[in-house]
Design an enzyme around this catalytic site. Structure first.
Site: not given
Length: 587
Positions: A152, A242, A305, A309, A486
Protein backbone atom coordinates in the site's frame (compact mmCIF):
# COMPACT_ATOMS: atom_id res chain seq x y z
CA UNK A 1 -17.85 -24.80 -3.48
CA UNK A 2 -16.06 -25.38 -6.77
CA UNK A 3 -13.71 -28.31 -6.71
CA UNK A 4 -10.79 -29.15 -8.93
CA UNK A 5 -11.18 -32.24 -11.05
CA UNK A 6 -7.55 -33.09 -10.35
CA UNK A 7 -7.93 -33.08 -6.58
CA UNK A 8 -10.21 -35.50 -4.78
CA UNK A 9 -10.67 -37.01 -1.31
CA UNK A 10 -10.39 -40.72 -0.78
CA UNK A 11 -11.04 -42.73 2.35
CA UNK A 12 -8.01 -44.49 3.77
CA UNK A 13 -8.49 -47.35 6.21
CA UNK A 14 -6.02 -47.71 9.08
CA UNK A 15 -4.35 -50.88 10.13
CA UNK A 16 -5.84 -52.42 13.29
CA UNK A 17 -4.15 -51.38 16.52
CA UNK A 18 -2.80 -53.80 19.04
CA UNK A 19 -4.71 -54.16 22.29
CA UNK A 20 -3.77 -51.84 25.12
CA UNK A 21 -1.60 -53.08 27.93
CA UNK A 22 -2.89 -53.64 31.46
CA UNK A 23 -0.75 -52.24 34.26
CA UNK A 24 -0.44 -53.75 37.70
CA UNK A 25 -1.36 -51.88 40.85
CA UNK A 26 1.46 -49.61 41.95
CA UNK A 27 1.74 -47.16 44.82
CA UNK A 28 4.79 -44.91 44.90
CA UNK A 29 5.24 -41.47 46.41
CA UNK A 30 7.14 -39.00 44.24
CA UNK A 31 8.41 -35.42 44.40
CA UNK A 32 6.34 -33.38 42.00
CA UNK A 33 7.61 -30.27 40.33
CA UNK A 34 11.19 -30.55 41.59
CA UNK A 35 14.13 -32.88 41.15
CA UNK A 36 15.80 -34.42 44.15
CA UNK A 37 18.92 -32.40 43.34
CA UNK A 38 17.17 -29.08 44.03
CA UNK A 39 17.32 -27.31 47.38
CA UNK A 40 16.17 -29.29 50.40
CA UNK A 41 14.43 -26.15 51.61
CA UNK A 42 11.85 -26.45 48.87
CA UNK A 43 8.47 -27.56 50.10
CA UNK A 44 7.99 -31.20 49.22
CA UNK A 45 5.19 -31.87 46.79
CA UNK A 46 3.81 -35.37 47.13
CA UNK A 47 1.28 -37.43 45.25
CA UNK A 48 0.26 -41.05 45.28
CA UNK A 49 0.77 -43.11 42.16
CA UNK A 50 -2.09 -45.60 42.08
CA UNK A 51 -3.82 -47.77 39.53
CA UNK A 52 -6.37 -50.50 39.74
CA UNK A 53 -6.08 -53.86 38.10
CA UNK A 54 -8.31 -52.92 35.20
CA UNK A 55 -6.35 -49.80 34.41
CA UNK A 56 -9.14 -47.46 35.51
CA UNK A 57 -9.12 -45.12 38.46
CA UNK A 58 -8.58 -41.77 36.80
CA UNK A 59 -8.30 -39.09 39.44
CA UNK A 60 -9.52 -36.59 36.90
CA UNK A 61 -12.50 -38.57 35.66
CA UNK A 62 -14.82 -35.73 36.56
CA UNK A 63 -12.74 -33.40 34.42
CA UNK A 64 -12.79 -35.54 31.29
CA UNK A 65 -14.34 -33.72 28.40
CA UNK A 66 -16.74 -35.44 26.04
CA UNK A 67 -14.78 -35.74 22.81
CA UNK A 68 -16.88 -36.34 19.68
CA UNK A 69 -16.85 -39.66 17.89
CA UNK A 70 -13.95 -40.01 15.50
CA UNK A 71 -14.56 -38.64 12.03
CA UNK A 72 -13.16 -40.82 9.28
CA UNK A 73 -9.78 -39.44 8.32
CA UNK A 74 -9.51 -38.65 4.64
CA UNK A 75 -6.40 -38.79 2.56
CA UNK A 76 -6.60 -36.27 -0.26
CA UNK A 77 -5.41 -37.78 -3.51
CA UNK A 78 -4.40 -35.57 -6.42
CA UNK A 79 -3.07 -35.83 -9.94
CA UNK A 80 0.00 -34.03 -11.22
CA UNK A 81 1.38 -34.08 -14.75
CA UNK A 82 4.76 -32.64 -13.74
CA UNK A 83 5.88 -33.87 -10.33
CA UNK A 84 6.29 -37.36 -8.93
CA UNK A 85 3.56 -38.27 -6.46
CA UNK A 86 4.48 -40.72 -3.69
CA UNK A 87 2.29 -42.74 -1.37
CA UNK A 88 3.32 -42.96 2.26
CA UNK A 89 1.69 -44.71 5.20
CA UNK A 90 1.17 -42.81 8.45
CA UNK A 91 -0.30 -44.79 11.34
CA UNK A 92 -1.92 -47.12 8.84
CA UNK A 93 -3.41 -44.38 6.65
CA UNK A 94 -2.24 -43.94 3.07
CA UNK A 95 -1.35 -40.36 2.19
CA UNK A 96 0.19 -38.73 -0.86
CA UNK A 97 3.10 -36.33 -1.00
CA UNK A 98 5.49 -34.67 -3.41
CA UNK A 99 9.14 -34.45 -2.39
CA UNK A 100 10.86 -31.17 -3.07
CA UNK A 101 14.45 -30.39 -3.93
CA UNK A 102 16.54 -27.89 -5.83
CA UNK A 103 16.95 -30.43 -8.60
CA UNK A 104 13.27 -29.78 -9.40
CA UNK A 105 13.72 -26.04 -9.98
CA UNK A 106 14.33 -26.77 -13.67
CA UNK A 107 10.67 -27.80 -13.93
CA UNK A 108 9.37 -24.43 -12.76
CA UNK A 109 9.25 -22.69 -16.17
CA UNK A 110 6.94 -25.41 -17.51
CA UNK A 111 4.84 -25.50 -14.34
CA UNK A 112 4.34 -21.72 -14.48
CA UNK A 113 3.78 -21.60 -18.23
CA UNK A 114 1.50 -18.68 -19.05
CA UNK A 115 2.45 -16.84 -15.87
CA UNK A 116 4.47 -13.70 -16.62
CA UNK A 117 4.25 -12.03 -13.22
CA UNK A 118 3.83 -13.36 -9.68
CA UNK A 119 2.55 -10.66 -7.38
CA UNK A 120 3.49 -11.08 -3.71
CA UNK A 121 1.11 -8.88 -1.76
CA UNK A 122 2.33 -7.81 1.66
CA UNK A 123 5.61 -7.74 3.57
CA UNK A 124 4.67 -9.30 6.91
CA UNK A 125 5.75 -12.71 8.17
CA UNK A 126 5.49 -14.77 4.98
CA UNK A 127 5.89 -12.07 2.32
CA UNK A 128 9.65 -11.41 2.54
CA UNK A 129 10.53 -15.10 2.74
CA UNK A 130 8.28 -16.29 -0.05
CA UNK A 131 9.14 -13.45 -2.40
CA UNK A 132 12.89 -13.97 -2.01
CA UNK A 133 12.71 -17.76 -2.21
CA UNK A 134 10.55 -17.60 -5.35
CA UNK A 135 12.82 -15.03 -6.96
CA UNK A 136 15.96 -17.04 -6.18
CA UNK A 137 14.47 -20.35 -7.34
CA UNK A 138 13.18 -18.88 -10.61
CA UNK A 139 16.56 -17.24 -11.21
CA UNK A 140 18.25 -20.59 -10.71
CA UNK A 141 15.75 -22.08 -13.17
CA UNK A 142 16.69 -19.34 -15.68
CA UNK A 143 13.07 -18.18 -15.82
CA UNK A 144 12.09 -14.66 -16.88
CA UNK A 145 8.98 -14.62 -14.65
CA UNK A 146 8.87 -11.40 -12.62
CA UNK A 147 8.31 -11.64 -8.86
CA UNK A 148 6.84 -8.28 -7.84
CA UNK A 149 6.05 -6.99 -4.34
CA UNK A 150 2.79 -5.07 -3.95
CA UNK A 151 2.44 -2.71 -0.98
CA UNK A 152 0.00 0.00 0.00
CA UNK A 153 1.16 3.53 -0.69
CA UNK A 154 3.15 4.98 2.17
CA UNK A 155 3.94 1.59 3.69
CA UNK A 156 7.03 1.49 5.87
CA UNK A 157 7.86 -1.85 4.26
CA UNK A 158 9.04 -0.28 0.99
CA UNK A 159 12.50 0.34 2.47
CA UNK A 160 12.90 -3.26 3.58
CA UNK A 161 11.70 -4.61 0.25
CA UNK A 162 14.26 -2.42 -1.52
CA UNK A 163 16.96 -3.67 0.85
CA UNK A 164 16.03 -7.23 -0.16
CA UNK A 165 16.65 -6.40 -3.84
CA UNK A 166 13.18 -5.38 -5.06
CA UNK A 167 12.76 -1.96 -6.66
CA UNK A 168 10.39 0.26 -8.58
CA UNK A 169 13.06 0.82 -11.23
CA UNK A 170 13.24 -2.82 -12.33
CA UNK A 171 9.51 -3.42 -11.99
CA UNK A 172 9.70 -5.71 -8.94
CA UNK A 173 8.14 -3.34 -6.39
CA UNK A 174 5.04 -1.22 -6.61
CA UNK A 175 1.54 -0.29 -5.53
CA UNK A 176 -0.65 -3.11 -4.23
CA UNK A 177 -3.54 -2.56 -6.65
CA UNK A 178 -1.35 -2.16 -9.74
CA UNK A 179 0.54 -5.31 -8.75
CA UNK A 180 -2.66 -7.34 -8.34
CA UNK A 181 -4.04 -6.10 -11.67
CA UNK A 182 -0.84 -6.96 -13.52
CA UNK A 183 -0.20 -10.41 -12.00
CA UNK A 184 -1.18 -13.82 -13.31
CA UNK A 185 -0.54 -15.44 -9.92
CA UNK A 186 -1.39 -13.29 -6.89
CA UNK A 187 0.02 -14.46 -3.56
CA UNK A 188 -2.10 -12.71 -0.94
CA UNK A 189 0.14 -12.54 2.14
CA UNK A 190 -1.28 -9.52 3.97
CA UNK A 191 -2.71 -9.98 7.47
CA UNK A 192 -5.91 -11.93 7.98
CA UNK A 193 -7.74 -8.83 9.21
CA UNK A 194 -6.59 -6.87 6.15
CA UNK A 195 -7.83 -9.67 3.87
CA UNK A 196 -11.22 -9.55 5.57
CA UNK A 197 -11.40 -5.77 5.13
CA UNK A 198 -10.22 -5.65 1.51
CA UNK A 199 -11.28 -8.89 -0.21
CA UNK A 200 -13.92 -7.26 -2.45
CA UNK A 201 -11.45 -4.75 -3.84
CA UNK A 202 -8.80 -7.47 -4.23
CA UNK A 203 -11.16 -9.68 -6.23
CA UNK A 204 -12.23 -6.78 -8.43
CA UNK A 205 -8.63 -6.07 -9.43
CA UNK A 206 -7.74 -9.65 -10.39
CA UNK A 207 -7.55 -10.71 -14.03
CA UNK A 208 -10.11 -13.27 -15.23
CA UNK A 209 -8.56 -16.77 -15.19
CA UNK A 210 -5.73 -15.61 -12.94
CA UNK A 211 -4.79 -17.57 -9.83
CA UNK A 212 -5.22 -16.43 -6.23
CA UNK A 213 -2.67 -18.01 -3.90
CA UNK A 214 -3.14 -18.07 -0.14
CA UNK A 215 -0.83 -19.29 2.62
CA UNK A 216 -3.63 -19.56 5.12
CA UNK A 217 -7.29 -20.50 4.76
CA UNK A 218 -8.53 -17.65 6.98
CA UNK A 219 -10.17 -15.78 4.11
CA UNK A 220 -12.24 -18.83 3.17
CA UNK A 221 -13.44 -19.11 6.76
CA UNK A 222 -14.36 -15.43 6.78
CA UNK A 223 -16.27 -15.74 3.51
CA UNK A 224 -18.06 -18.88 4.68
CA UNK A 225 -19.16 -17.11 7.85
CA UNK A 226 -21.05 -14.66 5.62
CA UNK A 227 -22.37 -17.28 3.18
CA UNK A 228 -19.94 -16.17 0.45
CA UNK A 229 -17.26 -17.80 -1.70
CA UNK A 230 -14.53 -16.73 -4.11
CA UNK A 231 -15.37 -15.36 -7.58
CA UNK A 232 -15.88 -18.19 -10.06
CA UNK A 233 -13.63 -16.72 -12.77
CA UNK A 234 -10.36 -17.27 -10.87
CA UNK A 235 -8.54 -20.32 -9.56
CA UNK A 236 -7.91 -20.44 -5.82
CA UNK A 237 -5.01 -22.41 -4.37
CA UNK A 238 -3.08 -22.52 -1.14
CA UNK A 239 0.49 -23.36 -0.17
CA UNK A 240 0.93 -23.17 3.58
CA UNK A 241 4.47 -23.49 4.97
CA UNK A 242 4.48 -25.18 8.36
CA UNK A 243 6.57 -22.48 9.91
CA UNK A 244 6.70 -18.72 10.18
CA UNK A 245 8.23 -16.70 7.37
CA UNK A 246 11.68 -16.19 8.90
CA UNK A 247 12.03 -19.98 9.21
CA UNK A 248 10.98 -20.44 5.57
CA UNK A 249 13.73 -18.08 4.43
CA UNK A 250 16.41 -19.09 6.92
CA UNK A 251 16.26 -22.81 6.12
CA UNK A 252 16.15 -22.07 2.39
CA UNK A 253 19.35 -20.01 2.69
CA UNK A 254 21.03 -22.49 5.05
CA UNK A 255 20.29 -25.29 2.62
CA UNK A 256 21.54 -23.66 -0.58
CA UNK A 257 24.17 -26.37 -0.89
CA UNK A 258 21.77 -29.12 0.22
CA UNK A 259 19.01 -30.52 -1.94
CA UNK A 260 15.75 -30.22 -0.08
CA UNK A 261 16.36 -28.00 2.96
CA UNK A 262 13.39 -25.84 3.90
CA UNK A 263 10.02 -25.95 5.65
CA UNK A 264 7.38 -28.57 4.80
CA UNK A 265 4.17 -27.20 3.30
CA UNK A 266 0.59 -28.28 2.77
CA UNK A 267 -1.23 -27.40 -0.42
CA UNK A 268 -4.86 -27.23 -1.40
CA UNK A 269 -6.96 -26.46 -4.46
CA UNK A 270 -10.27 -24.76 -3.81
CA UNK A 271 -11.12 -23.77 -7.41
CA UNK A 272 -9.51 -24.74 -10.70
CA UNK A 273 -10.86 -22.87 -13.71
CA UNK A 274 -8.47 -24.24 -16.33
CA UNK A 275 -6.85 -27.42 -14.98
CA UNK A 276 -3.53 -25.79 -13.99
CA UNK A 277 -4.16 -25.25 -10.28
CA UNK A 278 -2.64 -28.40 -8.78
CA UNK A 279 0.65 -28.20 -10.68
CA UNK A 280 0.97 -24.45 -10.06
CA UNK A 281 0.43 -25.00 -6.34
CA UNK A 282 3.01 -27.79 -6.23
CA UNK A 283 5.46 -25.65 -8.23
CA UNK A 284 4.98 -22.78 -5.80
CA UNK A 285 5.73 -25.12 -2.87
CA UNK A 286 8.82 -26.57 -4.55
CA UNK A 287 10.07 -23.04 -5.32
CA UNK A 288 9.76 -22.14 -1.63
CA UNK A 289 12.11 -25.03 -0.83
CA UNK A 290 9.59 -27.35 0.83
CA UNK A 291 11.23 -30.75 1.51
CA UNK A 292 7.84 -32.36 1.11
CA UNK A 293 4.36 -31.14 0.28
CA UNK A 294 1.15 -32.82 1.39
CA UNK A 295 -2.47 -32.28 0.43
CA UNK A 296 -5.14 -30.57 2.49
CA UNK A 297 -8.20 -28.39 1.93
CA UNK A 298 -8.43 -24.69 2.71
CA UNK A 299 -11.10 -25.45 5.30
CA UNK A 300 -9.05 -28.08 7.11
CA UNK A 301 -5.99 -25.84 6.93
CA UNK A 302 -7.52 -22.80 8.55
CA UNK A 303 -9.10 -24.88 11.28
CA UNK A 304 -5.86 -26.64 12.19
CA UNK A 305 -3.72 -23.51 11.76
CA UNK A 306 -5.75 -21.00 13.76
CA UNK A 307 -6.38 -23.68 16.38
CA UNK A 308 -2.72 -24.67 16.46
CA UNK A 309 -1.34 -21.18 17.04
CA UNK A 310 -3.72 -20.77 19.98
CA UNK A 311 -2.53 -24.15 21.26
CA UNK A 312 0.87 -25.82 21.14
CA UNK A 313 2.44 -23.30 18.73
CA UNK A 314 2.08 -20.21 20.89
CA UNK A 315 -0.93 -19.53 23.12
CA UNK A 316 -0.82 -22.68 25.20
CA UNK A 317 2.98 -22.59 25.53
CA UNK A 318 2.72 -19.02 26.76
CA UNK A 319 0.07 -20.08 29.29
CA UNK A 320 1.77 -23.20 30.66
CA UNK A 321 5.20 -21.62 31.17
CA UNK A 322 3.65 -18.71 33.06
CA UNK A 323 1.73 -21.14 35.25
CA UNK A 324 4.75 -23.33 35.95
CA UNK A 325 7.09 -20.38 36.53
CA UNK A 326 4.78 -19.14 39.29
CA UNK A 327 4.49 -22.67 40.65
CA UNK A 328 8.21 -23.18 40.89
CA UNK A 329 9.08 -19.76 42.32
CA UNK A 330 6.26 -19.90 44.87
CA UNK A 331 7.73 -23.15 46.12
CA UNK A 332 11.22 -21.77 46.63
CA UNK A 333 12.98 -22.16 43.30
CA UNK A 334 15.11 -19.20 42.20
CA UNK A 335 13.74 -17.09 39.38
CA UNK A 336 16.59 -17.90 37.02
CA UNK A 337 16.32 -21.65 37.61
CA UNK A 338 12.52 -21.52 37.31
CA UNK A 339 12.86 -19.80 33.94
CA UNK A 340 15.38 -22.37 32.76
CA UNK A 341 13.12 -25.20 33.97
CA UNK A 342 10.13 -23.81 32.07
CA UNK A 343 10.86 -21.76 28.94
CA UNK A 344 14.43 -22.93 28.26
CA UNK A 345 13.40 -26.53 28.88
CA UNK A 346 10.50 -26.38 26.39
CA UNK A 347 12.12 -24.31 23.65
CA UNK A 348 15.50 -26.01 23.99
CA UNK A 349 16.13 -29.63 24.96
CA UNK A 350 12.52 -30.85 24.73
CA UNK A 351 12.07 -29.38 21.26
CA UNK A 352 15.42 -30.69 20.04
CA UNK A 353 14.66 -34.18 21.36
CA UNK A 354 11.17 -34.30 19.81
CA UNK A 355 12.52 -32.93 16.52
CA UNK A 356 15.21 -35.58 16.15
CA UNK A 357 13.88 -38.56 18.13
CA UNK A 358 10.20 -38.03 18.93
CA UNK A 359 8.13 -37.54 22.07
CA UNK A 360 8.84 -40.98 23.50
CA UNK A 361 12.54 -40.13 23.62
CA UNK A 362 11.78 -37.29 26.04
CA UNK A 363 10.19 -39.77 28.45
CA UNK A 364 12.71 -42.56 27.90
CA UNK A 365 15.68 -40.30 28.56
CA UNK A 366 14.52 -39.61 32.12
CA UNK A 367 15.65 -41.42 35.26
CA UNK A 368 13.09 -43.56 37.09
CA UNK A 369 12.38 -40.71 39.48
CA UNK A 370 12.13 -38.32 36.54
CA UNK A 371 9.67 -40.64 34.81
CA UNK A 372 7.45 -40.59 37.90
CA UNK A 373 7.40 -36.79 37.86
CA UNK A 374 6.67 -36.79 34.13
CA UNK A 375 3.82 -39.27 34.61
CA UNK A 376 2.26 -37.22 37.38
CA UNK A 377 2.42 -34.02 35.39
CA UNK A 378 1.13 -35.73 32.23
CA UNK A 379 -1.78 -37.39 34.04
CA UNK A 380 -2.83 -34.20 35.82
CA UNK A 381 -2.50 -31.91 32.76
CA UNK A 382 -3.84 -33.92 29.84
CA UNK A 383 -7.59 -33.46 30.33
CA UNK A 384 -7.44 -29.84 31.52
CA UNK A 385 -5.42 -29.02 28.38
CA UNK A 386 -7.86 -30.98 26.22
CA UNK A 387 -10.78 -29.10 27.79
CA UNK A 388 -9.48 -25.73 26.57
CA UNK A 389 -8.23 -27.12 23.25
CA UNK A 390 -11.63 -28.66 22.51
CA UNK A 391 -13.38 -25.35 23.17
CA UNK A 392 -10.82 -23.49 21.07
CA UNK A 393 -11.19 -25.84 18.09
CA UNK A 394 -14.96 -25.48 18.11
CA UNK A 395 -14.70 -21.69 18.32
CA UNK A 396 -12.47 -21.77 15.25
CA UNK A 397 -14.64 -24.25 13.33
CA UNK A 398 -17.83 -22.31 14.08
CA UNK A 399 -16.35 -19.04 12.83
CA UNK A 400 -16.42 -17.39 16.27
CA UNK A 401 -12.65 -17.11 16.52
CA UNK A 402 -12.36 -15.74 12.99
CA UNK A 403 -14.98 -13.12 13.78
CA UNK A 404 -13.08 -12.26 16.96
CA UNK A 405 -9.92 -11.57 14.94
CA UNK A 406 -11.79 -9.34 12.48
CA UNK A 407 -13.44 -7.33 15.28
CA UNK A 408 -10.14 -6.98 17.16
CA UNK A 409 -8.53 -5.59 14.02
CA UNK A 410 -11.25 -2.95 13.83
CA UNK A 411 -10.53 -1.90 17.43
CA UNK A 412 -6.97 -1.03 16.48
CA UNK A 413 -8.41 2.24 15.12
CA UNK A 414 -10.75 4.87 16.55
CA UNK A 415 -14.41 4.19 15.78
CA UNK A 416 -17.85 4.85 17.26
CA UNK A 417 -16.36 7.67 19.30
CA UNK A 418 -14.13 5.24 21.19
CA UNK A 419 -10.33 5.35 21.31
CA UNK A 420 -8.10 2.90 19.43
CA UNK A 421 -6.81 -0.16 21.26
CA UNK A 422 -3.82 -1.66 19.45
CA UNK A 423 -2.16 -4.64 21.10
CA UNK A 424 0.25 -3.85 23.89
CA UNK A 425 3.42 -5.70 24.78
CA UNK A 426 3.80 -8.42 27.42
CA UNK A 427 7.59 -8.41 27.76
CA UNK A 428 7.90 -6.06 30.73
CA UNK A 429 6.56 -8.40 33.42
CA UNK A 430 8.80 -10.16 35.93
CA UNK A 431 9.08 -13.51 34.17
CA UNK A 432 10.15 -12.04 30.84
CA UNK A 433 12.68 -9.68 32.42
CA UNK A 434 14.17 -12.74 34.13
CA UNK A 435 14.31 -14.36 30.69
CA UNK A 436 16.43 -11.49 29.34
CA UNK A 437 18.91 -12.06 32.18
CA UNK A 438 19.00 -15.82 31.66
CA UNK A 439 19.63 -15.55 27.91
CA UNK A 440 22.45 -13.05 28.40
CA UNK A 441 24.23 -15.50 30.72
CA UNK A 442 23.48 -18.59 28.64
CA UNK A 443 26.48 -20.37 27.09
CA UNK A 444 26.39 -20.78 23.32
CA UNK A 445 24.54 -23.92 22.31
CA UNK A 446 22.97 -24.45 25.73
CA UNK A 447 19.56 -26.11 25.30
CA UNK A 448 18.57 -25.87 28.96
CA UNK A 449 17.72 -28.64 31.44
CA UNK A 450 15.29 -31.47 30.81
CA UNK A 451 12.96 -30.88 33.72
CA UNK A 452 10.58 -33.85 34.09
CA UNK A 453 7.52 -32.04 35.45
CA UNK A 454 7.63 -29.39 32.72
CA UNK A 455 8.19 -32.12 30.12
CA UNK A 456 5.12 -33.99 31.34
CA UNK A 457 2.90 -30.92 31.04
CA UNK A 458 4.22 -29.97 27.59
CA UNK A 459 3.95 -33.47 26.12
CA UNK A 460 0.43 -33.81 27.59
CA UNK A 461 -0.52 -30.59 25.80
CA UNK A 462 0.95 -31.84 22.52
CA UNK A 463 -0.79 -35.22 22.77
CA UNK A 464 -4.12 -33.62 23.70
CA UNK A 465 -3.91 -31.35 20.64
CA UNK A 466 -3.06 -34.32 18.42
CA UNK A 467 -6.05 -36.22 19.79
CA UNK A 468 -8.46 -33.35 19.13
CA UNK A 469 -7.28 -33.07 15.53
CA UNK A 470 -7.53 -36.85 15.03
CA UNK A 471 -11.08 -36.87 16.38
CA UNK A 472 -11.95 -34.00 14.04
CA UNK A 473 -10.81 -35.95 10.99
CA UNK A 474 -7.54 -34.21 10.10
CA UNK A 475 -4.90 -36.21 8.26
CA UNK A 476 -1.77 -37.36 10.08
CA UNK A 477 0.38 -35.25 7.74
CA UNK A 478 -1.49 -32.14 8.79
CA UNK A 479 -1.58 -33.11 12.46
CA UNK A 480 2.13 -33.87 12.73
CA UNK A 481 3.31 -30.90 10.70
CA UNK A 482 0.92 -28.47 12.42
CA UNK A 483 1.23 -29.69 16.01
CA UNK A 484 4.73 -31.16 16.20
CA UNK A 485 7.11 -30.16 13.40
CA UNK A 486 6.05 -26.51 13.20
CA UNK A 487 6.43 -26.19 16.96
CA UNK A 488 9.82 -27.84 17.44
CA UNK A 489 11.48 -26.99 14.10
CA UNK A 490 10.19 -23.46 13.49
CA UNK A 491 8.68 -21.47 16.34
CA UNK A 492 10.42 -22.91 19.39
CA UNK A 493 13.98 -22.34 18.07
CA UNK A 494 13.14 -18.67 17.57
CA UNK A 495 11.59 -18.51 21.04
CA UNK A 496 14.72 -20.11 22.46
CA UNK A 497 16.79 -17.36 20.86
CA UNK A 498 14.58 -14.41 21.77
CA UNK A 499 12.04 -15.60 24.35
CA UNK A 500 8.36 -16.51 24.29
CA UNK A 501 7.33 -12.92 25.00
CA UNK A 502 9.22 -11.68 21.94
CA UNK A 503 7.27 -14.10 19.76
CA UNK A 504 3.97 -13.16 21.37
CA UNK A 505 4.74 -9.48 20.75
CA UNK A 506 6.03 -9.79 17.19
CA UNK A 507 4.44 -12.64 15.24
CA UNK A 508 1.38 -12.42 12.97
CA UNK A 509 -1.58 -10.36 14.12
CA UNK A 510 -3.90 -13.38 14.24
CA UNK A 511 -1.43 -15.38 16.33
CA UNK A 512 -0.73 -12.47 18.66
CA UNK A 513 -4.43 -11.95 19.26
CA UNK A 514 -4.95 -15.67 19.83
CA UNK A 515 -2.14 -15.96 22.32
CA UNK A 516 -3.41 -13.04 24.38
CA UNK A 517 -6.91 -14.50 24.43
CA UNK A 518 -6.15 -18.17 25.09
CA UNK A 519 -2.87 -18.21 27.07
CA UNK A 520 -4.63 -17.11 30.28
CA UNK A 521 -7.14 -19.93 29.85
CA UNK A 522 -4.36 -22.55 29.80
CA UNK A 523 -2.57 -20.80 32.67
CA UNK A 524 -5.67 -20.74 34.85
CA UNK A 525 -6.89 -24.27 34.17
CA UNK A 526 -3.47 -25.74 34.98
CA UNK A 527 -3.28 -23.67 38.16
CA UNK A 528 -6.85 -24.30 39.24
CA UNK A 529 -7.21 -27.97 38.25
CA UNK A 530 -4.02 -29.78 37.25
CA UNK A 531 -1.72 -28.45 39.97
CA UNK A 532 -4.47 -28.73 42.58
CA UNK A 533 -4.88 -32.40 41.64
CA UNK A 534 -1.13 -32.90 42.07
CA UNK A 535 -1.12 -31.26 45.49
CA UNK A 536 -4.04 -33.41 46.61
CA UNK A 537 -2.11 -36.54 45.69
CA UNK A 538 -4.63 -37.69 43.11
CA UNK A 539 -3.84 -41.10 41.57
CA UNK A 540 -2.10 -41.21 38.22
CA UNK A 541 -4.29 -42.25 35.30
CA UNK A 542 -2.39 -45.25 33.99
CA UNK A 543 -4.71 -45.61 31.00
CA UNK A 544 -3.52 -42.22 29.80
CA UNK A 545 0.11 -43.25 30.15
CA UNK A 546 -0.48 -46.55 28.41
CA UNK A 547 -2.22 -44.76 25.55
CA UNK A 548 0.63 -42.28 25.31
CA UNK A 549 3.28 -44.98 25.14
CA UNK A 550 1.42 -47.01 22.50
CA UNK A 551 -0.15 -44.23 20.41
CA UNK A 552 0.34 -44.81 16.66
CA UNK A 553 1.25 -41.15 16.22
CA UNK A 554 4.80 -41.98 17.36
CA UNK A 555 5.34 -44.22 14.35
CA UNK A 556 3.83 -41.59 12.07
CA UNK A 557 6.16 -38.95 13.51
CA UNK A 558 9.11 -41.26 12.82
CA UNK A 559 8.08 -41.50 9.16
CA UNK A 560 7.68 -37.73 8.92
CA UNK A 561 11.06 -37.23 10.61
CA UNK A 562 12.65 -38.96 7.65
CA UNK A 563 11.10 -36.27 5.45
CA UNK A 564 12.03 -33.34 7.71
CA UNK A 565 14.39 -30.54 6.60
CA UNK A 566 17.85 -31.90 5.96
CA UNK A 567 19.50 -29.25 8.13
CA UNK A 568 18.62 -28.01 11.61
CA UNK A 569 17.57 -24.39 11.70
CA UNK A 570 20.24 -22.12 13.17
CA UNK A 571 18.85 -19.08 14.95
CA UNK A 572 21.31 -16.48 16.32
CA UNK A 573 20.55 -14.68 19.62
CA UNK A 574 19.79 -11.47 17.71
CA UNK A 575 17.47 -13.14 15.19
CA UNK A 576 15.08 -10.50 13.88
CA UNK A 577 11.57 -11.31 12.77
CA UNK A 578 9.88 -8.05 13.69
CA UNK A 579 7.57 -6.61 11.07
CA UNK A 580 8.64 -3.11 9.92
CA UNK A 581 5.63 -1.32 11.40
CA UNK A 582 6.31 -2.89 14.80
CA UNK A 583 10.05 -2.21 14.68
CA UNK A 584 9.51 1.46 13.96
CA UNK A 585 7.00 1.79 16.77
CA UNK A 586 9.70 0.70 19.19
CA UNK A 587 8.65 -2.92 19.66
Amino acid sequence: MAAATSFSPCISTPSPNSSSKIHKTLTTPSNLGFLASTSRSLRSLKATRLTTGNGSGSALASLMVSVPAVKTQTSLDFETSVFKKEKTSLAGYDEYIVRGGRDLFKLLPDVFKGIKQIGVIGWGSQGPAQAQNLRDSLTEAKSDIVVKIGLRKGSRSFAEARAAGFSEENGTLGDIWETISGSDLVLLLISDAAQADNYEKIFSHMKPNSILGLSHGFLLGHLQSMGLDFPKNISVIAVCPKGMGPSVRRLYVQGKEINGAGINSSFGVHQDVDGRATDVALGWSVALGSPFTFATTLEQEYKSDIFGERGILLGAVHGIVESLFRRYTENGMSEDLAYRNTVECVTGIISKTISTQGMLAVYNSLSEEGKREFETAYSASYYPCMDILYECYEDVASGSEIRSVVLAGQRFYEKDGLPSFPMGKIDQTRMWKVGERVRKARPAGDLGPLYPFTAGVYVALMMAQIEILKKKGHSYSEIINESVIEAVDSLNPFMHARGVSFMVDNCSTTARLGSRKWAPRFDYILTQQALVAVDKGMPINQDLLSNFLSDPVHGAIEVCAQLRPTVDISVPPDADFVRPELRQSGN
